[in-house]
Design a protein around this motif. Structure first.
Motif, PDB file in Angstrom:
ATOM      1  N   PHE A  87      14.087   4.635  32.676  1.00 54.41           N
ATOM      2  CA  PHE A  87      13.519   5.240  33.877  1.00 54.41           C
ATOM      3  C   PHE A  87      12.226   5.999  33.606  1.00 54.41           C
ATOM      4  N   THR A  88      12.055   6.552  32.415  1.00 54.84           N
ATOM      5  CA  THR A  88      10.891   7.392  32.138  1.00 54.84           C
ATOM      6  C   THR A  88       9.767   6.669  31.406  1.00 54.84           C
ATOM      7  N   GLY A  89      10.081   5.617  30.664  1.00 51.99           N
ATOM      8  CA  GLY A  89       9.087   4.961  29.817  1.00 51.99           C
ATOM      9  C   GLY A  89       7.925   4.352  30.569  1.00 51.99           C
ATOM     10  N   GLY A  90       8.207   3.630  31.645  1.00 46.33           N
ATOM     11  CA  GLY A  90       7.139   3.007  32.418  1.00 46.33           C
ATOM     12  C   GLY A  90       6.241   4.025  33.089  1.00 46.33           C
ATOM     13  N   LEU A  91       6.847   5.106  33.584  1.00 46.74           N
ATOM     14  CA  LEU A  91       6.053   6.157  34.220  1.00 46.74           C
ATOM     15  C   LEU A  91       5.133   6.835  33.212  1.00 46.74           C
ATOM     16  N   THR A  92       5.660   7.100  32.027  1.00 40.53           N
ATOM     17  CA  THR A  92       4.858   7.742  30.991  1.00 40.53           C
ATOM     18  C   THR A  92       3.719   6.831  30.543  1.00 40.53           C
ATOM     19  N   ALA A  93       3.997   5.566  30.349  1.00 39.59           N
ATOM     20  CA  ALA A  93       2.984   4.629  29.866  1.00 39.59           C
ATOM     21  C   ALA A  93       1.891   4.374  30.903  1.00 39.59           C
ATOM     22  N   GLY A  94       2.254   4.373  32.169  1.00 40.84           N
ATOM     23  CA  GLY A  94       1.286   4.067  33.216  1.00 40.84           C
ATOM     24  C   GLY A  94       0.651   5.278  33.875  1.00 40.84           C
ATOM     25  N   ALA A  95       1.005   6.476  33.417  1.00 41.26           N
ATOM     26  CA  ALA A  95       0.557   7.694  34.089  1.00 41.26           C
ATOM     27  C   ALA A  95      -0.965   7.871  34.045  1.00 41.26           C
ATOM     28  N   ALA A  96      -1.576   7.647  32.900  1.00 42.82           N
ATOM     29  CA  ALA A  96      -3.019   7.876  32.782  1.00 42.82           C
ATOM     30  C   ALA A  96      -3.806   6.922  33.679  1.00 42.82           C
ATOM     31  N   GLY A  97      -3.459   5.651  33.659  1.00 41.52           N
ATOM     32  CA  GLY A  97      -4.166   4.686  34.504  1.00 41.52           C
ATOM     33  C   GLY A  97      -3.949   4.942  35.981  1.00 41.52           C
ATOM     34  N   THR A  98      -2.724   5.302  36.354  1.00 38.14           N
ATOM     35  CA  THR A  98      -2.428   5.584  37.756  1.00 38.14           C
ATOM     36  C   THR A  98      -3.162   6.831  38.220  1.00 38.14           C
ATOM     37  N   ALA A  99      -3.194   7.859  37.382  1.00 33.95           N
ATOM     38  CA  ALA A  99      -3.904   9.091  37.732  1.00 33.95           C
ATOM     39  C   ALA A  99      -5.400   8.838  37.869  1.00 33.95           C
ATOM     40  N   ALA A 100      -5.960   8.038  36.967  1.00 34.72           N
ATOM     41  CA  ALA A 100      -7.391   7.725  37.045  1.00 34.72           C
ATOM     42  C   ALA A 100      -7.709   6.931  38.310  1.00 34.72           C
ATOM     43  N   ALA A 101      -6.884   5.949  38.632  1.00 32.82           N
ATOM     44  CA  ALA A 101      -7.113   5.149  39.842  1.00 32.82           C
ATOM     45  C   ALA A 101      -7.015   6.016  41.088  1.00 32.82           C
ATOM     46  N   THR A 102      -6.060   6.928  41.107  1.00 29.15           N
ATOM     47  CA  THR A 102      -5.908   7.822  42.261  1.00 29.15           C
ATOM     48  C   THR A 102      -7.115   8.747  42.388  1.00 29.15           C
ATOM     49  N   PHE A 103      -7.539   9.326  41.272  1.00 24.87           N
ATOM     50  CA  PHE A 103      -8.680  10.248  41.296  1.00 24.87           C
ATOM     51  C   PHE A 103      -9.959   9.550  41.753  1.00 24.87           C
ATOM     52  N   PHE A 104     -10.256   8.396  41.171  1.00 26.75           N
ATOM     53  CA  PHE A 104     -11.492   7.703  41.537  1.00 26.75           C
ATOM     54  C   PHE A 104     -11.414   7.111  42.938  1.00 26.75           C
ATOM     55  N   GLY A 105     -10.229   6.752  43.387  1.00 21.80           N
ATOM     56  CA  GLY A 105     -10.062   6.321  44.776  1.00 21.80           C
ATOM     57  C   GLY A 105     -10.346   7.463  45.739  1.00 21.80           C
TER      58      GLY A 105
END
Length: 118
Positions: A87-105
């Motif tokens: 449950f936690t591994g995918g969220l941890t691995a994808g957090a930086a890319g998701t945060a960057a996409a959200t910020f730049f969006g």
């Protein structure tokens, strides 16, 4: 040579996506899901890591690379934390890319002035 390999592998992944758009009735959203799940499946089978070693960003930047990153995160988290890592591994691995996409969006939404085409 690294740049050339990244370019042609990333380009080939994009060509596959374009062919799916042009030759099938799949919607772009379904193609995106197909690419992410393909990256997860290839990562689980151990086939995507050698491609990443060979092509670098040409394999990690497309959506298949995001799916591979999720599968790698889950694999590592399960090895460290056990079942909770599913449950936690995918969220941890994808957090930086998701945060960057959200910020730049958000940044693009603040700068852009949307209007009708008419």
């Amino acid at each position: 040579m690294e740049y050339l390999n990244a370019f042609w592998v990333g380009g080939l992944i994009c060509v596959i996506g374009q062919l799916l758009i042009d030759l099938t009735k799949l919607t772009p959203a379904r193609i995106m899901v197909l690419f992410v799940t393909s990256g997860v499946a290839l990562g689980a089978l151990g086939l995507y890591a050698p491609l990443v070693e060979f092509a670098g960003c040409g394999a990690t930047v497309p959506l298949t690379g995001f799916g591979w990153a999720l599968s790698e995160g889950v694999r590592r988290a399960v090895a460290e934390e056990g079942f909770l890592g599913v449950f936690t591994g995918g969220l941890t691995a994808g957090a930086a890319g998701t945060a960057a996409a959200t910020f730049f969006g958000l940044l693009a939404a603040l700068v852009a002035k949307p209007r009708d085409k008419s």
